[in-house]
Design a protein around this motif. Structure first.
Motif, mmCIF file in Angstrom:
data_model
loop_
_atom_site.group_PDB
_atom_site.id
_atom_site.type_symbol
_atom_site.label_atom_id
_atom_site.label_comp_id
_atom_site.label_asym_id
_atom_site.label_seq_id
_atom_site.Cartn_x
_atom_site.Cartn_y
_atom_site.Cartn_z
ATOM 1 N N SER A 89 -5.603 -5.235 -10.021
ATOM 2 C CA SER A 89 -4.160 -5.497 -9.938
ATOM 3 C C SER A 89 -3.835 -6.937 -9.555
ATOM 4 N N LEU A 90 -4.750 -7.617 -8.854
ATOM 5 C CA LEU A 90 -4.496 -8.982 -8.386
ATOM 6 C C LEU A 90 -5.721 -9.857 -8.626
ATOM 7 N N ASN A 91 -5.492 -11.155 -8.705
ATOM 8 C CA ASN A 91 -6.610 -12.108 -8.786
ATOM 9 C C ASN A 91 -7.023 -12.418 -7.343
ATOM 10 N N TRP A 92 -7.942 -11.609 -6.812
ATOM 11 C CA TRP A 92 -8.288 -11.670 -5.398
ATOM 12 C C TRP A 92 -8.895 -13.010 -4.985
ATOM 13 N N ILE A 99 -9.846 -14.060 -1.221
ATOM 14 C CA ILE A 99 -10.295 -12.741 -0.784
ATOM 15 C C ILE A 99 -11.476 -12.284 -1.638
ATOM 16 N N GLU A 100 -12.473 -11.718 -0.982
ATOM 17 C CA GLU A 100 -13.650 -11.157 -1.658
ATOM 18 C C GLU A 100 -13.708 -9.655 -1.367
ATOM 19 N N ILE A 101 -13.847 -8.858 -2.426
ATOM 20 C CA ILE A 101 -13.986 -7.406 -2.240
ATOM 21 C C ILE A 101 -15.438 -7.119 -1.864
ATOM 22 N N VAL A 102 -15.650 -6.644 -0.642
ATOM 23 C CA VAL A 102 -17.021 -6.454 -0.142
ATOM 24 C C VAL A 102 -17.480 -5.003 -0.226
ATOM 25 N N GLY A 103 -16.584 -4.104 -0.643
ATOM 26 C CA GLY A 103 -17.023 -2.720 -0.746
ATOM 27 C C GLY A 103 -15.927 -1.789 -1.234
ATOM 28 N N GLU A 104 -16.393 -0.651 -1.824
ATOM 29 C CA GLU A 104 -15.501 0.434 -2.216
ATOM 30 C C GLU A 104 -16.039 1.716 -1.601
ATOM 31 N N ALA A 105 -15.134 2.606 -1.223
ATOM 32 C CA ALA A 105 -15.557 3.864 -0.616
ATOM 33 C C ALA A 105 -14.753 5.008 -1.193
ATOM 34 N N GLU A 106 -15.476 6.096 -1.500
ATOM 35 C CA GLU A 106 -14.805 7.256 -2.092
ATOM 36 C C GLU A 106 -14.497 8.341 -1.060
ATOM 37 N N ASP A 107 -15.017 8.157 0.152
ATOM 38 C CA ASP A 107 -14.661 9.088 1.231
ATOM 39 C C ASP A 107 -14.680 8.348 2.569
ATOM 40 N N GLY A 108 -14.197 9.025 3.607
ATOM 41 C CA GLY A 108 -14.051 8.387 4.915
ATOM 42 C C GLY A 108 -15.367 7.999 5.564
ATOM 43 N N ASP A 127 2.857 -0.697 -6.853
ATOM 44 C CA ASP A 127 3.436 -1.789 -7.631
ATOM 45 C C ASP A 127 2.683 -3.072 -7.288
ATOM 46 N N SER A 128 2.146 -3.774 -8.315
ATOM 47 C CA SER A 128 1.300 -4.951 -8.070
ATOM 48 C C SER A 128 2.064 -6.053 -7.339
ATOM 49 N N LYS A 129 3.359 -6.200 -7.657
ATOM 50 C CA LYS A 129 4.147 -7.238 -6.986
ATOM 51 C C LYS A 129 4.312 -6.926 -5.499
ATOM 52 N N MET A 130 4.577 -5.636 -5.239
ATOM 53 C CA MET A 130 4.708 -5.235 -3.834
ATOM 54 C C MET A 130 3.383 -5.432 -3.101
ATOM 55 N N LEU A 131 2.276 -5.044 -3.764
ATOM 56 C CA LEU A 131 0.959 -5.211 -3.147
ATOM 57 C C LEU A 131 0.672 -6.680 -2.875
ATOM 58 N N GLU A 132 1.015 -7.530 -3.844
ATOM 59 C CA GLU A 132 0.773 -8.969 -3.665
ATOM 60 C C GLU A 132 1.541 -9.509 -2.454
ATOM 61 N N GLY A 133 2.785 -9.067 -2.322
ATOM 62 C CA GLY A 133 3.590 -9.529 -1.192
ATOM 63 C C GLY A 133 2.986 -9.102 0.147
#
Length: 401
Positions: free
Chosen positions: A20-23, A28-37, A108-114
């Motif tokens: 959704s964004l050009n991190w 910002i660097e995405i260091v991980g994804e998690a599918e559960d807690g 909403d990508s704009k809201m997330l960006e803000g």
């Protein structure tokens, strides 16, 4: 770069958030994804992300429970909830957990960006504050010695109120107990005694003397050691039932001469109230300054007596021979300079040492007498009462009361 974790049980949501964004443009660097807690918890503990995008409804450990678990370990992380639940109870609990924001799905990508821009702005503030604290701590550490020196000089010169003194002691984490020992050391360079003296840098000489004092005290670091404005070395320490306290001054003098070939005047006193430390310091300085005016032979005789007061047959003739002077000359000199005869000075030293020893209730009076050079208890008690005005048993009773 700031580190980001995305935690959501739906793969398409995670992919959508990633795209959704050009991190990288937002630092910002995405260091991980998690599918559960539980997976999210492991990544958080390992990577310590700065921003956490987290769904409320996840298997094993839901988002709100996860936030409760991680809040203390990642206190400066910014947590943003992304949820499909538009219910007040969820939002209320999120507010209690002090999450940064609560975004409803679909995102909403704009809201997330803000929201992310506000988050990075907040993180930059954290970083600036952290950098400033690190700088001040480093600056404080580098200047700690000078700051402490300034505090001690202000204390002993009477420039601090009682409240300021307590605050400064607390600031420097200095814990002073009930019984405080104060030692003042002054090097008298003119007394070389015929030994070639190494030319020491003043700072190095003071450093060496402080090390010697620590060795004698058998403490790697007394409470405080510093040099006052007149070049006197001052040691402040907790005595802690140190039975050898009354001998430390003579031992320090002896070791300074043995190791460094410098003659030093060392005076010491014990105080039981932090408010009297300054008065005690002034008293010691006055005594030392008087002694610096004495002739070298008088100083040496005083040192000899302080070292040998426990010898039963210590007398004027014996000491005169030790220093190759006539007994009449030495007697006259002592009377002129210290205002006491030889025997009176020996007696005063012995009684002062005896009072220190009697602070230990396990040492009997007859043992005290023997320790300070008297052949019998009766003669000791008579000498004690002559100087103090009361017998040693009364003195000891006063200590215990």
């Amino acid at each position: 770069m700031f580190k980001l974790l995305i935690a959501d049980d739906e793969a398409r949501i995670r992919k959508g958030l990633k795209n959704s964004l050009n991190w990288s443009d937002m630092n910002i660097e995405i260091v991980g994804e998690a599918e559960d807690g539980e997976i999210a918890l492991k990544i958080i503990e390992d990577k310590k992300p700065d921003i956490i995008l987290i769904d409320i409804c996840m298997p094993f450990l839901n988002g709100l429970d996860l936030i409760e678990k991680i809040k203390s370990s990642v206190s400066n992380s910014i947590i943003i909830i992304i949820s499909g639940y538009d219910e007040f109870s969820y939002a209320q609990r999120a507010l209690k957990l002090r999450v940064f924001d609560y975004i409803l799905k679909p995102v909403d990508s704009k809201m997330l960006e803000g929201v992310i821009l506000r988050a990075t702005k907040e993180l930059n503030k954290f970083q600036e504050k952290r950098n400033y604290l690190e700088w001040t701590n480093k600056h404080l550490e580098e200047n700690s010695s000078a700051l402490k020196q300034s505090f001690l000089n202000n204390w002993l010169s009477g420039k601090l109120t009682h409240e300021q003194l307590i605050d400064e002691l607390d600031f420097f984490n200095i814990n002073i107990g009930k019984d405080v020992g104060l030692i003042v050391i002054k090097v008298v360079e003119r007394l070389a005694l015929g030994v070639a003296i190494k030319s020491w840098d003043k700072k190095m000489l003071n450093f060496a003397i402080i090390n010697i004092a620590c060795e004698v005290l058998n403490k790697p670091e007394p409470i405080l050691t510093f040099t006052d404005d007149d070049g006197n070395i001052v040691v402040i320490m907790n005595i802690d039932q140190n039975k050898s306290w009354h001998n430390v001054g003579a031992l320090i003098e002896e070791k300074i001469y043995d190791y460094l070939h410098y003659t030093a005047i060392v005076d010491q006193k014990k105080v039981s109230n932090i408010l009297t430390v300054r008065d005690c310091y002034i008293s010691l300085i006055n005594d030392i300054n008087k002694k610096t005016q004495y002739k070298p032979v008088v100083l040496l005789v005083m040192k000899y007596i302080c070292k040998n007061y426990c010898v039963n047959d210590l007398n004027l003739e014996k000491v005169s021979k030790e220093f190759n002077v006539s007994s009449s000359y030495l007697s006259k000199l002592l009377k002129q300079q210290i205002g006491m005869s030889f025997i009176d000075y020996v007696t005063s030293v012995r009684i002062n040492k005896a009072m220190c020893i009697m602070e230990d209730p396990t040492v009997k009076i007859y043992e005290v007498a023997e320790l300070v050079g008297y052949s019998n208890q009766h003669y000791f008690c008579k000498a004690f009462k002559k100087i103090m005005g009361f017998p040693p048993t009364e003195f000891r009773g006063g200590i215990s009361n």
